[in-house]
Design a protein around this motif. Structure first.
Motif, PDB file in Angstrom:
ATOM      1  N   ASP A  22      -3.768  10.462  -0.662  1.00 15.85           N
ATOM      2  CA  ASP A  22      -4.280   9.435  -1.570  1.00 15.85           C
ATOM      3  C   ASP A  22      -3.478   8.158  -1.329  1.00 15.85           C
ATOM      4  OD1 ASP A  22      -5.848   8.254  -3.492  1.00 15.85           O
ATOM      5  OD2 ASP A  22      -5.043   9.399  -5.171  1.00 15.85           O
ATOM      6  N   SER A  23      -4.041   7.048  -1.732  1.00 12.19           N
ATOM      7  CA  SER A  23      -3.337   5.778  -1.559  1.00 12.19           C
ATOM      8  C   SER A  23      -3.616   4.870  -2.742  1.00 12.19           C
ATOM      9  CB  SER A  23      -3.750   5.099  -0.254  1.00 12.19           C
ATOM     10  OG  SER A  23      -5.107   4.737  -0.293  1.00 12.19           O
ATOM     11  N   LEU A  24      -2.743   3.889  -2.911  1.00 10.70           N
ATOM     12  CA  LEU A  24      -2.861   2.904  -3.980  1.00 10.70           C
ATOM     13  C   LEU A  24      -2.368   1.577  -3.430  1.00 10.70           C
ATOM     14  CD1 LEU A  24      -3.204   2.161  -7.047  1.00 10.70           C
ATOM     15  CD2 LEU A  24      -0.781   2.715  -7.268  1.00 10.70           C
ATOM     16  N   GLN A  25      -3.123   0.534  -3.654  1.00 11.20           N
ATOM     17  CA  GLN A  25      -2.711  -0.798  -3.226  1.00 11.20           C
ATOM     18  C   GLN A  25      -2.410  -1.631  -4.463  1.00 11.20           C
ATOM     19  OE1 GLN A  25      -4.632  -2.198   0.147  1.00 11.20           O
ATOM     20  NE2 GLN A  25      -3.971  -4.295  -0.067  1.00 11.20           N
ATOM     21  N   VAL A  26      -1.243  -2.290  -4.471  1.00 13.97           N
ATOM     22  CA  VAL A  26      -0.837  -3.128  -5.599  1.00 13.97           C
ATOM     23  C   VAL A  26      -0.378  -4.485  -5.080  1.00 13.97           C
ATOM     24  CG1 VAL A  26      -0.165  -1.189  -7.073  1.00 13.97           C
ATOM     25  CG2 VAL A  26       1.536  -2.262  -5.616  1.00 13.97           C
ATOM     26  N   ASN A  27      -0.520  -5.479  -5.919  1.00 17.94           N
ATOM     27  CA  ASN A  27      -0.031  -6.822  -5.605  1.00 17.94           C
ATOM     28  C   ASN A  27       1.187  -7.098  -6.462  1.00 17.94           C
ATOM     29  OD1 ASN A  27      -2.095  -7.587  -3.748  1.00 17.94           O
ATOM     30  ND2 ASN A  27      -3.475  -7.740  -5.492  1.00 17.94           N
ATOM     31  N   LEU A  28       2.289  -7.467  -5.836  1.00 19.01           N
ATOM     32  CA  LEU A  28       3.516  -7.785  -6.555  1.00 19.01           C
ATOM     33  C   LEU A  28       3.556  -9.278  -6.846  1.00 19.01           C
ATOM     34  CD1 LEU A  28       6.321  -7.081  -7.664  1.00 19.01           C
ATOM     35  CD2 LEU A  28       7.216  -7.469  -5.362  1.00 19.01           C
ATOM     36  N   THR A  29       3.673  -9.607  -8.128  1.00 22.38           N
ATOM     37  CA  THR A  29       3.822 -10.992  -8.564  1.00 22.38           C
ATOM     38  C   THR A  29       5.128 -11.083  -9.341  1.00 22.38           C
ATOM     39  OG1 THR A  29       1.436 -11.237  -8.761  1.00 22.38           O
ATOM     40  CG2 THR A  29       2.778 -12.856  -9.902  1.00 22.38           C
ATOM     41  N   ILE A  30       5.961 -12.027  -8.989  1.00 23.92           N
ATOM     42  CA  ILE A  30       7.237 -12.217  -9.672  1.00 23.92           C
ATOM     43  C   ILE A  30       7.067 -13.354 -10.665  1.00 23.92           C
ATOM     44  CG2 ILE A  30       9.673 -12.792  -9.412  1.00 23.92           C
ATOM     45  CD1 ILE A  30       9.427 -11.694  -6.513  1.00 23.92           C
ATOM     46  N   LYS A  31       7.352 -13.074 -11.930  1.00 22.43           N
ATOM     47  CA  LYS A  31       7.284 -14.089 -12.983  1.00 22.43           C
ATOM     48  C   LYS A  31       8.655 -14.178 -13.628  1.00 22.43           C
ATOM     49  CE  LYS A  31       2.430 -13.370 -14.014  1.00 22.43           C
ATOM     50  NZ  LYS A  31       1.438 -13.044 -15.047  1.00 22.43           N
ATOM     51  N   GLY A  32       9.197 -15.372 -13.717  1.00 19.98           N
ATOM     52  CA  GLY A  32      10.510 -15.530 -14.337  1.00 19.98           C
ATOM     53  C   GLY A  32      11.627 -15.389 -13.321  1.00 19.98           C
ATOM     54  N   LYS A  33      12.806 -15.058 -13.851  1.00 18.97           N
ATOM     55  CA  LYS A  33      14.011 -14.955 -13.034  1.00 18.97           C
ATOM     56  C   LYS A  33      13.916 -13.764 -12.078  1.00 18.97           C
ATOM     57  CE  LYS A  33      18.992 -14.580 -13.440  1.00 18.97           C
ATOM     58  NZ  LYS A  33      20.122 -14.432 -14.359  1.00 18.97           N
ATOM     59  N   ILE A  34      14.306 -13.954 -10.827  1.00 23.11           N
ATOM     60  CA  ILE A  34      14.291 -12.888  -9.821  1.00 23.11           C
ATOM     61  C   ILE A  34      15.552 -12.050  -9.983  1.00 23.11           C
ATOM     62  CG2 ILE A  34      14.361 -12.370  -7.359  1.00 23.11           C
ATOM     63  CD1 ILE A  34      12.705 -14.854  -6.877  1.00 23.11           C
TER      64      ILE A  34
ATOM     65  N   LYS B  44       0.849  -1.179   0.000  1.00 24.39           N
ATOM     66  CA  LYS B  44       0.000   0.000   0.000  1.00 24.39           C
ATOM     67  C   LYS B  44       0.891   1.237   0.000  1.00 24.39           C
ATOM     68  CE  LYS B  44      -3.948   2.199   2.217  1.00 24.39           C
ATOM     69  NZ  LYS B  44      -4.947   2.078   3.288  1.00 24.39           N
ATOM     70  N   PHE B  45       0.666   2.103  -0.967  1.00 28.80           N
ATOM     71  CA  PHE B  45       1.425   3.332  -1.108  1.00 28.80           C
ATOM     72  C   PHE B  45       0.528   4.494  -0.697  1.00 28.80           C
ATOM     73  CE2 PHE B  45       2.929   0.241  -4.132  1.00 28.80           C
ATOM     74  CZ  PHE B  45       4.290   0.236  -3.886  1.00 28.80           C
ATOM     75  N   ILE B  46       1.048   5.365   0.140  1.00 29.89           N
ATOM     76  CA  ILE B  46       0.288   6.512   0.628  1.00 29.89           C
ATOM     77  C   ILE B  46       1.087   7.777   0.313  1.00 29.89           C
ATOM     78  CG2 ILE B  46      -0.715   7.628   2.650  1.00 29.89           C
ATOM     79  CD1 ILE B  46      -0.791   4.807   3.958  1.00 29.89           C
ATOM     80  N   VAL B  47       0.416   8.733  -0.315  1.00 32.78           N
ATOM     81  CA  VAL B  47       1.040  10.023  -0.600  1.00 32.78           C
ATOM     82  C   VAL B  47       0.196  11.114   0.043  1.00 32.78           C
ATOM     83  CG1 VAL B  47       2.194   9.319  -2.715  1.00 32.78           C
ATOM     84  CG2 VAL B  47      -0.136  10.189  -2.827  1.00 32.78           C
ATOM     85  N   GLU B  48       0.880  12.144   0.490  1.00 37.17           N
ATOM     86  CA  GLU B  48       0.188  13.238   1.159  1.00 37.17           C
ATOM     87  C   GLU B  48       0.899  14.545   0.839  1.00 37.17           C
ATOM     88  OE1 GLU B  48      -1.241  14.496   5.660  1.00 37.17           O
ATOM     89  OE2 GLU B  48      -0.044  12.697   5.366  1.00 37.17           O
ATOM     90  N   ASN B  49       0.113  15.573   0.588  1.00 34.22           N
ATOM     91  CA  ASN B  49       0.656  16.917   0.419  1.00 34.22           C
ATOM     92  C   ASN B  49      -0.378  17.925   0.914  1.00 34.22           C
ATOM     93  OD1 ASN B  49      -1.255  17.268  -1.633  1.00 34.22           O
ATOM     94  ND2 ASN B  49       0.230  16.953  -3.276  1.00 34.22           N
ATOM     95  N   VAL B  50      -0.158  19.196   0.616  1.00 38.71           N
ATOM     96  CA  VAL B  50      -1.058  20.239   1.110  1.00 38.71           C
ATOM     97  C   VAL B  50      -2.465  20.117   0.529  1.00 38.71           C
ATOM     98  CG1 VAL B  50       0.792  21.879   1.588  1.00 38.71           C
ATOM     99  CG2 VAL B  50      -0.319  21.884  -0.659  1.00 38.71           C
ATOM    100  N   HIS B  51      -2.616  19.397  -0.577  1.00 36.45           N
ATOM    101  CA  HIS B  51      -3.917  19.246  -1.236  1.00 36.45           C
ATOM    102  C   HIS B  51      -4.703  18.047  -0.731  1.00 36.45           C
ATOM    103  CE1 HIS B  51      -2.794  22.425  -3.955  1.00 36.45           C
ATOM    104  NE2 HIS B  51      -1.669  21.787  -4.217  1.00 36.45           N
ATOM    105  N   GLY B  52      -4.066  17.176   0.050  1.00 39.74           N
ATOM    106  CA  GLY B  52      -4.786  16.022   0.576  1.00 39.74           C
ATOM    107  C   GLY B  52      -3.922  14.776   0.641  1.00 39.74           C
TER     108      GLY B  52
END
Length: 70
Positions: free
Chosen positions: A50-62, A40-48
């Protein structure tokens, strides 16, 4: 650029096309299969806040380091 010395870090990137507009890059060092999870990514500034949730999936070589630009 703000990058942590730990496993996870972040960089703030100035977007050249727009004044006062930025993107962020999540940096995961020593990427491993147990890093596959929800983040979960959360950003904040003087305007308010916001957040974004992402799922990390690894495919192939790490790779040793993963940069995710948001």
């Amino acid at each position: 650029m703000n990058v942590s010395d730990g496993k996870f870090g972040a960089m703030m990137n100035n977007m050249k096309e727009k004044d006062d507009c930025y993107s962020s890059t999540l940096v995961i060092r020593d990427l491993a299969s147990d890093d596959m999870r929800s983040y979960k990514f959360i950003v904040e500034n003087v305007h308010g806040i916001d957040s974004l949730q992402v799922n990390l999936t690894i495919k192939g070589k790490i790779m040793k380091t993963l940069n995710v630009i948001l």
